[in-house]
Scaffold this motif. Structure first.
Motif, mmCIF file in Angstrom:
data_model
loop_
_atom_site.group_PDB
_atom_site.id
_atom_site.type_symbol
_atom_site.label_atom_id
_atom_site.label_comp_id
_atom_site.label_asym_id
_atom_site.label_seq_id
_atom_site.Cartn_x
_atom_site.Cartn_y
_atom_site.Cartn_z
ATOM 1 N N ARG A 166 14.481 1.508 -13.475
ATOM 2 C CA ARG A 166 13.711 1.502 -14.719
ATOM 3 C C ARG A 166 12.341 0.871 -14.513
ATOM 4 N N ARG A 167 12.306 -0.254 -13.796
ATOM 5 C CA ARG A 167 11.038 -0.949 -13.607
ATOM 6 C C ARG A 167 10.092 -0.119 -12.746
ATOM 7 N N GLU A 168 10.604 0.520 -11.710
ATOM 8 C CA GLU A 168 9.765 1.366 -10.862
ATOM 9 C C GLU A 168 9.192 2.530 -11.669
ATOM 10 N N PHE A 169 10.015 3.116 -12.536
ATOM 11 C CA PHE A 169 9.521 4.224 -13.364
ATOM 12 C C PHE A 169 8.429 3.740 -14.309
ATOM 13 N N ASP A 170 8.649 2.596 -14.961
ATOM 14 C CA ASP A 170 7.646 2.067 -15.892
ATOM 15 C C ASP A 170 6.336 1.753 -15.171
ATOM 16 N N LEU A 171 6.449 1.211 -13.960
ATOM 17 C CA LEU A 171 5.261 0.890 -13.178
ATOM 18 C C LEU A 171 4.501 2.161 -12.824
ATOM 19 N N HIS A 206 7.742 -4.161 -5.812
ATOM 20 C CA HIS A 206 7.978 -2.885 -6.488
ATOM 21 C C HIS A 206 7.023 -1.795 -5.986
ATOM 22 N N LEU A 207 5.791 -2.150 -5.682
ATOM 23 C CA LEU A 207 4.858 -1.176 -5.121
ATOM 24 C C LEU A 207 5.331 -0.713 -3.752
ATOM 25 N N SER A 208 5.857 -1.632 -2.965
ATOM 26 C CA SER A 208 6.372 -1.282 -1.643
ATOM 27 C C SER A 208 7.540 -0.311 -1.764
ATOM 28 N N CYS A 209 8.439 -0.556 -2.737
ATOM 29 C CA CYS A 209 9.572 0.354 -2.958
ATOM 30 C C CYS A 209 9.083 1.727 -3.409
ATOM 31 N N LEU A 210 8.084 1.747 -4.289
ATOM 32 C CA LEU A 210 7.539 3.023 -4.753
ATOM 33 C C LEU A 210 6.916 3.800 -3.597
ATOM 34 N N ARG A 211 6.166 3.111 -2.751
ATOM 35 C CA ARG A 211 5.540 3.788 -1.607
ATOM 36 C C ARG A 211 6.603 4.429 -0.710
ATOM 37 N N ARG A 212 7.664 3.659 -0.456
ATOM 38 C CA ARG A 212 8.731 4.185 0.406
ATOM 39 C C ARG A 212 9.347 5.437 -0.218
ATOM 40 N N LYS A 213 9.598 5.410 -1.531
ATOM 41 C CA LYS A 213 10.218 6.556 -2.187
ATOM 42 C C LYS A 213 9.267 7.747 -2.305
ATOM 43 N N LEU A 214 7.963 7.453 -2.295
ATOM 44 C CA LEU A 214 6.965 8.529 -2.324
ATOM 45 C C LEU A 214 6.640 9.029 -0.925
ATOM 46 N N GLY A 215 7.272 8.431 0.085
ATOM 47 C CA GLY A 215 7.092 8.884 1.462
ATOM 48 C C GLY A 215 5.753 8.508 2.071
ATOM 49 N N GLU A 216 5.239 7.343 1.701
ATOM 50 C CA GLU A 216 3.955 6.912 2.261
ATOM 51 C C GLU A 216 4.015 5.452 2.660
ATOM 52 N N ARG A 217 2.982 5.023 3.359
ATOM 53 C CA ARG A 217 2.858 3.621 3.760
ATOM 54 C C ARG A 217 1.531 3.076 3.264
ATOM 55 N N ALA A 218 1.468 1.758 3.108
ATOM 56 C CA ALA A 218 0.235 1.132 2.617
ATOM 57 C C ALA A 218 -0.936 1.443 3.542
ATOM 58 N N ALA A 219 -0.657 1.562 4.847
ATOM 59 C CA ALA A 219 -1.723 1.842 5.810
ATOM 60 C C ALA A 219 -2.216 3.281 5.715
ATOM 61 N N ARG A 220 -1.340 4.185 5.222
ATOM 62 C CA ARG A 220 -1.733 5.590 5.092
ATOM 63 C C ARG A 220 -1.281 6.105 3.732
ATOM 64 N N PRO A 221 -1.950 5.691 2.667
ATOM 65 C CA PRO A 221 -1.519 6.056 1.311
ATOM 66 C C PRO A 221 -1.890 7.483 0.942
ATOM 67 N N PHE A 223 -0.746 8.516 -2.659
ATOM 68 C CA PHE A 223 -0.859 8.345 -4.103
ATOM 69 C C PHE A 223 -1.289 6.927 -4.492
ATOM 70 N N LEU A 224 -0.666 5.928 -3.897
ATOM 71 C CA LEU A 224 -0.902 4.533 -4.279
ATOM 72 C C LEU A 224 -1.903 3.889 -3.330
ATOM 73 N N HIS A 225 -3.093 3.637 -3.835
ATOM 74 C CA HIS A 225 -4.170 3.076 -3.027
ATOM 75 C C HIS A 225 -4.465 1.640 -3.469
ATOM 76 N N THR A 226 -4.392 0.722 -2.521
ATOM 77 C CA THR A 226 -4.707 -0.678 -2.796
ATOM 78 C C THR A 226 -6.197 -0.924 -2.609
ATOM 79 N N VAL A 227 -6.798 -1.568 -3.596
ATOM 80 C CA VAL A 227 -8.197 -1.984 -3.492
ATOM 81 C C VAL A 227 -8.165 -3.489 -3.283
ATOM 82 N N ARG A 228 -8.407 -3.909 -2.075
ATOM 83 C CA ARG A 228 -8.211 -5.304 -1.687
ATOM 84 C C ARG A 228 -8.959 -6.263 -2.609
ATOM 85 N N GLY A 229 -8.214 -7.240 -3.096
ATOM 86 C CA GLY A 229 -8.808 -8.264 -3.946
ATOM 87 C C GLY A 229 -9.008 -7.831 -5.385
ATOM 88 N N VAL A 230 -8.677 -6.566 -5.693
ATOM 89 C CA VAL A 230 -8.887 -6.057 -7.060
ATOM 90 C C VAL A 230 -7.579 -5.594 -7.680
#
Length: 238
Positions: A166-171, A206-221, A223-230
């Motif tokens: 539920r939390r992953e879906f809401d996020l 939760h973002l890490s779990c979402l990335r895994r389920k979306l088949g991506e890694r933080a280093a090679r996103p 859908f989910l792109h991290t903007v460092r410090g923001v």
């Protein structure tokens, strides 16, 4: 009427909680142990659970995981454990909120009311800051091969359904509502968790779990792109 399951092994505490909740027009049932609680969740299907961790047959944390295997019912954990790491672990395991013992009846009622308000109904979702319609009132959100259906609470990637908590879906839904815009972790805590006192590490998990389920890694996103410090933003792959 709203139904609440109280899971507490101490007879005196259990009786006082039942009296308190029933006195505020809630329908209450109880269980003194974890396996009894699991039967109640499966058969009675309460609107919320107040879960003690010190149970005679199961550790409450294990009971919480088992409840999550059966239902997405809101769970308010009542615990004597006040260690931050333990509380974060419980929230990540699926607890919706927690109270550290001893607590007052007023605190319990306030937290329970907030949990029920956040999780009310199968179409529970979040409205936008601008006062737009709730996500559940909107049509499916599509970003490339990613399709999010707020009403059915389903997510499909390239036609394959992805199982989210539920939390992953809401996020994910909140990020989709703000697609292509950077959202800070503080904003996510305020809008998705509605618990600003939760550690930002909870968002990272939760973002890490979402990335895994979306088949991506933080280093090679994709859908989910991290903007460092923001913060983080959900984008449609080009």
């Amino acid at each position: 009427m709203t139904t609440v399951l109280v899971v507490e092994d101490d007879p005196a505490i259990r009786a006082s909680l039942i009296e308190l909740l029933a006195g505020h027009q809630l329908v209450v049932r109880s269980s003194p142990d974890g396996f009894g609680a699991l039967r109640e969740v499966a058969q009675w299907k309460p609107d919320a659970v107040v879960l003690d961790l010190g149970l005679p047959d199961l550790d409450g944390a294990d009971a919480l995981k088992m409840i999550r295997g059966l239902s997405q019912v809101p769970v308010l954990v009542a615990t004597a454990r006040d260690d931050d790491a333990e509380i974060i672990k419980l929230l990540n395991a699926g607890a919706d909120d927690y109270l550290v013992k001893p607590f007052s009846g007023g605190q319990l009622l306030a937290r329970l009311t907030a949990v029920l308000r956040r999780c009310a109904g199968p179409a529970h979702a979040f409205g936008s800051r601008s006062g737009g319609a709730p996500v559940a009132d909107r049509g499916p959100q599509v970003l490339g091969e990613l399709r999010i259906d707020p009403l059915a609470r389903t997510v499909h990637l390239a036609g394959r359904e992805i199982g989210l908590t539920r939390r992953e879906f809401d996020l994910l839904s909140f990020l989709a509502l703000n697609a292509d815009r950077v959202v800070s972790k503080r904003q996510l805590l305020a809008e998705v968790w509605r618990q600003p006192y939760v550690d930002e590490q909870t968002v990272d998990v939760h973002l890490s779990c979402l990335r895994r389920k979306l088949g991506e890694r933080a280093a090679r996103p994709r859908f989910l792109h991290t903007v460092r410090g923001v913060g983080v933003k959900l984008v449609s792959p080009r």
